[in-house]
Design an enzyme around this catalytic site. Structure first.
Site, PDB file in Angstrom:
ATOM      1  CE  LYS A   1      11.181  -2.902  -6.521  1.00  0.00           C
ATOM      2  NZ  LYS A   1      11.473  -3.975  -6.889  1.00  0.00           N
TER       3      LYS A   1
ATOM      4  CG  ASN B   1       1.672   0.804   4.168  1.00  0.00           C
ATOM      5  OD1 ASN B   1       1.570  -0.323   4.169  1.00  0.00           O
ATOM      6  ND2 ASN B   1       2.756   1.167   4.101  1.00  0.00           N
ATOM      7  N   GLY B   2      -0.662  -0.771   6.262  1.00  0.00           N
ATOM      8  CA  GLY B   2      -0.134  -1.703   7.598  1.00  0.00           C
ATOM      9  C   GLY B   2      -1.256  -2.831   7.846  1.00  0.00           C
TER      10      GLY B   2
ATOM     11  CG  HIS C   1      17.104 -37.799  -5.497  1.00  0.00           C
ATOM     12  ND1 HIS C   1      17.385 -38.997  -5.151  1.00  0.00           N
ATOM     13  CD2 HIS C   1      18.349 -37.256  -5.817  1.00  0.00           C
ATOM     14  CE1 HIS C   1      18.823 -39.188  -5.135  1.00  0.00           C
ATOM     15  NE2 HIS C   1      19.426 -38.041  -5.499  1.00  0.00           N
TER      16      HIS C   1
ATOM     17  CD  GLU D   1       8.741 -11.418  -9.450  1.00  0.00           C
ATOM     18  OE1 GLU D   1      10.005 -11.288  -9.485  1.00  0.00           O
ATOM     19  OE2 GLU D   1       7.969 -10.979  -8.674  1.00  0.00           O
TER      20      GLU D   1
ATOM     21  CD1 TRP E   1      -0.226  -6.214  -2.965  1.00  0.00           C
ATOM     22  CD2 TRP E   1      -0.307  -6.635  -0.814  1.00  0.00           C
ATOM     23  NE1 TRP E   1      -0.065  -7.700  -2.923  1.00  0.00           N
ATOM     24  CE2 TRP E   1      -0.146  -7.823  -1.586  1.00  0.00           C
ATOM     25  CE3 TRP E   1      -0.596  -6.894   0.554  1.00  0.00           C
ATOM     26  CZ2 TRP E   1       0.020  -9.335  -0.878  1.00  0.00           C
ATOM     27  CZ3 TRP E   1      -0.393  -8.157   1.443  1.00  0.00           C
ATOM     28  CH2 TRP E   1      -0.080  -9.419   0.449  1.00  0.00           C
TER      29      TRP E   1
ATOM     30  CD  GLU F   1      15.940 -13.755  -8.502  1.00  0.00           C
ATOM     31  OE1 GLU F   1      15.460 -14.098  -7.363  1.00  0.00           O
ATOM     32  OE2 GLU F   1      15.520 -12.538  -8.797  1.00  0.00           O
TER      33      GLU F   1
ATOM     34  CE  LYS G   1      12.659 -11.684 -10.432  1.00  0.00           C
ATOM     35  NZ  LYS G   1      13.477 -11.002  -9.518  1.00  0.00           N
TER      36      LYS G   1
ATOM     37  NE  ARG H   1       4.834   1.841  -0.012  1.00  0.00           N
ATOM     38  CZ  ARG H   1       5.710   1.428   0.610  1.00  0.00           C
ATOM     39  NH1 ARG H   1       7.258   1.726   0.207  1.00  0.00           N
ATOM     40  NH2 ARG H   1       5.724   0.920   1.938  1.00  0.00           N
TER      41      ARG H   1
ATOM     42  CB  CYS I   1      -1.005  -0.110   1.294  1.00  0.00           C
ATOM     43  SG  CYS I   1      -2.140  -1.339   1.306  1.00  0.00           S
TER      44      CYS I   1
HETATM   45  O1  M6R Z   1      12.816  -5.046  -0.560  1.00  0.00           O
HETATM   46  P1  M6R Z   1      13.170  -6.401  -0.450  1.00  0.00           P
HETATM   47  O2  M6R Z   1      14.399  -6.990  -0.986  1.00  0.00           O
HETATM   48  O3  M6R Z   1      13.534  -6.881   1.117  1.00  0.00           O
HETATM   49  O4  M6R Z   1      12.045  -7.554  -0.986  1.00  0.00           O
HETATM   50  C1  M6R Z   1      12.231  -8.783  -0.738  1.00  0.00           C
HETATM   51  C2  M6R Z   1      11.038  -9.624  -1.839  1.00  0.00           C
HETATM   52  O5  M6R Z   1       9.815  -9.048  -1.639  1.00  0.00           O
HETATM   53  C3  M6R Z   1      11.561  -9.265  -3.077  1.00  0.00           C
HETATM   54  O6  M6R Z   1      12.693  -9.456  -3.331  1.00  0.00           O
HETATM   55  C4  M6R Z   1      10.545 -10.081  -4.236  1.00  0.00           C
HETATM   56  O7  M6R Z   1      10.913 -11.285  -4.052  1.00  0.00           O
HETATM   57  C5  M6R Z   1      11.065  -9.400  -5.532  1.00  0.00           C
HETATM   58  N1  M6R Z   1      10.131  -8.464  -5.970  1.00  0.00           N
HETATM   59  C6  M6R Z   1      10.847 -10.427  -6.377  1.00  0.00           C
HETATM   60  O8  M6R Z   1      11.004 -10.109  -7.922  1.00  0.00           O
END
Ligand code: M6R
Length: 601
Positions: A596, A96-97, A496, A480, A72, A473, A477, A27, A2
């Site tokens: 984010k 926000n929270g 396995h 997501e 969000w 990773e 990527k 956000r 948010c």
């Molecule tokens: O701000 P941060 O690096 O702590 O965020 C952690 C994750 O939320 C963040 O890396 C998330 O997995 C990415 N947006 C994925 O691309």
């Protein structure tokens, strides 16, 4: 998660808040809303969906004081009615929270006559403040006459009174009818205030104020602010006025310029060489006693999502360079497992935003258990920097795309340099990285592979050691931004169990950047091919590329050694995810359900 924005000044608040919300949309983008006071009444427009949907209705909002929200969803599905701002009586709130005790408060407010229309916890905050405001109930003020709700500070006092009953996290902006301004409170969710040429602003983070405020102050937990067209007044947790030093706003409005690119994701992938270069230059300015952790007998790398994958690489670097005892854990797991830490333990918390709730809370826990904490972050004034004993900067610049790309490259090199420093080794070889990265980003041809992935029912990523960390990773990527199912696995684990997933509709992407382990991963790739699965190989090993020519899609990258080549491979995987998302018509900048900065649990 948010984003909230507020403005009080000579300009049209609706326009100022709208433009701040657009810059904060990463956000959360489930719904958006703006409230503006016309001097008598507070008018609200809100809508399920993206911020831009509000544009056509901004002419319904006239006045110089306003607050806004981009959501969000936590409590209650994305909908018009669950969108913020939430109103109760004369009071209007953006939040926000998470209000953890909302159910209990809702029951007691309902019993006292409050009515609720949404499913949100935030509406309970509005009702609570409205109740305190209507009562003129003020724990702070001993003088009854000052408790007159029409006095300017009554709103702030009502907010303060209510906040004593809140459990959870909040960054709050609160308006009330009859008061030309808004009150701000913060606990565990970030909020900054800033002065611009044309008025006074408040927002969840610095990028929202890029271009409007050259200097900002980040409220600390328990602090309050009152913002009116005449200025910003700051208060401590007892509502005593305080003076605070404002610092330059590091966010640049250029970060929001797509510079001819279609999406922020590809723009930011292309900015990786600069992110690496700037992170290398900034390493010398790391703050705090980094070398103090040399005496540690155990190192625990923590992070969430992409930052966790960087943490895994940090573990590999430190283990190899310093032969130290190292671990890497998800911050959200670590904080709830009753960890064994001593004053000789060191925790290295990796976080782009510096605000991720799990990472920040895990770091705080580590400190209370006596460990030293080093933060590796792209956000120099974020919460994690207040917790940490030392900060290793990542200088990736503002990252708008929800998917982390250039910040991951920056994290990898920051962790590489940190590990080398702790091992007492130099790292001049890193200077070759930015150029090599730039060349790989330009030349890596992933188009055919992306076409193959876009048609697949599942895309799997496999590798060993550092290449396994990369596989995780690469898979995150891909998942997501494309919503294609898949996973990242150690190449040796395939037989396995995971091999059962393979059929002619799946793609298995093998990452092979470590020549010593190349033949082992190649064997696993053969096992996939012999079961009819499609295979792709990202490698710096010429022999491997030749061996799979004509049988697998291969993407060749230069060899910078087994610890830096993964940084090159990472950008190939990012480009692959981006291209596949574009083929499928997804929005890689704002994937569904995500945001984010994950500032809630
Ligand atoms: O701000 P941060 O690096 O702590 O965020 C952690 C994750 O939320 C963040 O890396 C998330 O997995 C990415 N947006 C994925 O691309």
């Amino acid at each position: 998660m948010c984003g909230i924005v507020g403005y009080a000044g000579k300009g049209e608040a609706a326009l100022k808040v709208f433009s701040g919300l657009e810059q904060l949309e990463y956000r959360g983008y489930d719904s958006a809303g703006i409230a503006v006071s016309d001097g008598h009444k507070i008018n609200i427009v809100k809508k399920c969906g993206r911020v831009r949907l509000l544009k056509a209705r901004l002419n319904q909002l006239t006045g110089g004081v306003g607050i806004g929200h981009t959501r969000w969803a936590t409590h209650g599905k994305p909908s018009d009615v669950n969108a913020h701002p939430h109103a109760s009586g004369a009071v209007v709130v953006v939040h926000n929270g998470i209000l953890e005790n909302y159910s209990e408060l809702k029951n007691s407010l309902s019993a006292a006559g409050a009515r609720f229309v949404s499913e949100t916890d935030s509406e309970v905050i509005a009702a609570s403040i409205n109740a305190a405001y209507s009562r003129g109930n003020c724990n702070f003020c001993a003088e009854p006459n000052l408790c007159d709700p029409s006095a300017p500070h009554a709103l702030l006092r009502a907010l303060h009174t209510s906040a004593q009953t809140f459990k959870g996290s909040y960054a709050l902006m609160v308006m009330c009818e009859g008061f030309e301004g808004f009150a701000v409170a913060r606990f565990k969710s970030p909020v900054i205030v800033g002065a611009g040429d044309d008025g006074f602003y408040c927002a969840s983070d610095e990028p929202a104020l890029a271009g409007s405020c050259s200097s900002v102050y980040a409220l600390q937990d328990g602090e309050y602010a009152l913002i009116t067209p005449s200025g910003i007044r700051l208060y401590d947790c007892d509502l005593s006025p305080v003076e605070r030093k404002f610092s330059p706003n590091r966010a640049r409005s250029a970060a929001f310029d797509l510079c001819g690119n279609d999406r922020y994701m590809i723009k930011e992938i292309c900015e990786s060489p600069a992110a690496v270069k700037n992170t290398v230059s900034a390493f010398a300015s790391a703050e705090g006693d980094i070398d103090g952790i040399r005496r540690a007998d155990r190192f625990i790398f923590l992070g969430c999502g992409t930052a966790y994958h960087a943490a895994l690489m940090g573990k590999i670097y430190l283990e190899r360079f310093a032969r130290a005892t190292t671990e890497a854990e998800y911050a959200g797991e670590f904080r709830y497992k009753d960890p064994v830490l001593t004053p000789r333990s060191a925790v290295i918390a990796v976080t782009q935003s510096g605000e991720t709730a799990d990472t920040v809370e895990a770091a705080k826990l580590a400190k209370t258990l006596g460990a030293r904490v080093i933060a590796v972050t792209n956000s120099p004034r974020s919460e994690i920097t207040r917790v940490a004993d030392a900060v290793v900067p990542v200088e990736a610049g503002t990252e708008i795309c929800v998917a982390a790309t250039k910040s991951y490259s920056g994290q990898l090199v920051a962790l590489y340099m940190l590990a080398k420093r702790l091992a007492g080794e130099s790292f001049s070889e890193i200077c070759a990285l930015p150029d090599a990265l730039g060349k790989v980003i330009k030349s890596a041809d992933i188009c055919a592979l992306a076409d193959m992935c876009a048609r697949a029912s599942g895309v799997y990523f496999l590798g060993r050691n550092a290449d396994y960390a990369l596989a995780l990773e690469g898979s995150l990527k891909m998942r997501e931004v494309t919503y294609i199912a898949g996973g990242g696995y150690p190449a040796g684990e395939l037989k396995h169990g995971t091999l059962a997933l393979i059929d002619e509709n799946t793609v298995s992407v093998f990452i092979i950047t470590d020549g010593e382990l190349a033949s082992k991963s190649a064997t696993a790739a053969e096992q996939v091919l012999s079961r009819g699965g499609k295979v792709a190989i990202v490698t710096c090993c010429k022999g491997i590329a030749a061996a799979f020519a004509g049988r697998a899609e291969t993407v060749e990258i230069p060899d910078l050694g087994k610890y830096l080549t993964p940084v090159l491979a990472a950008t190939v995987l990012q480009k692959l995810a981006y291209r596949t998302a574009v083929i499928l018509g997804r929005d890689p900048d704002k994937p569904r359900h995500l945001a984010k900065s994950v500032t809630v649990e």
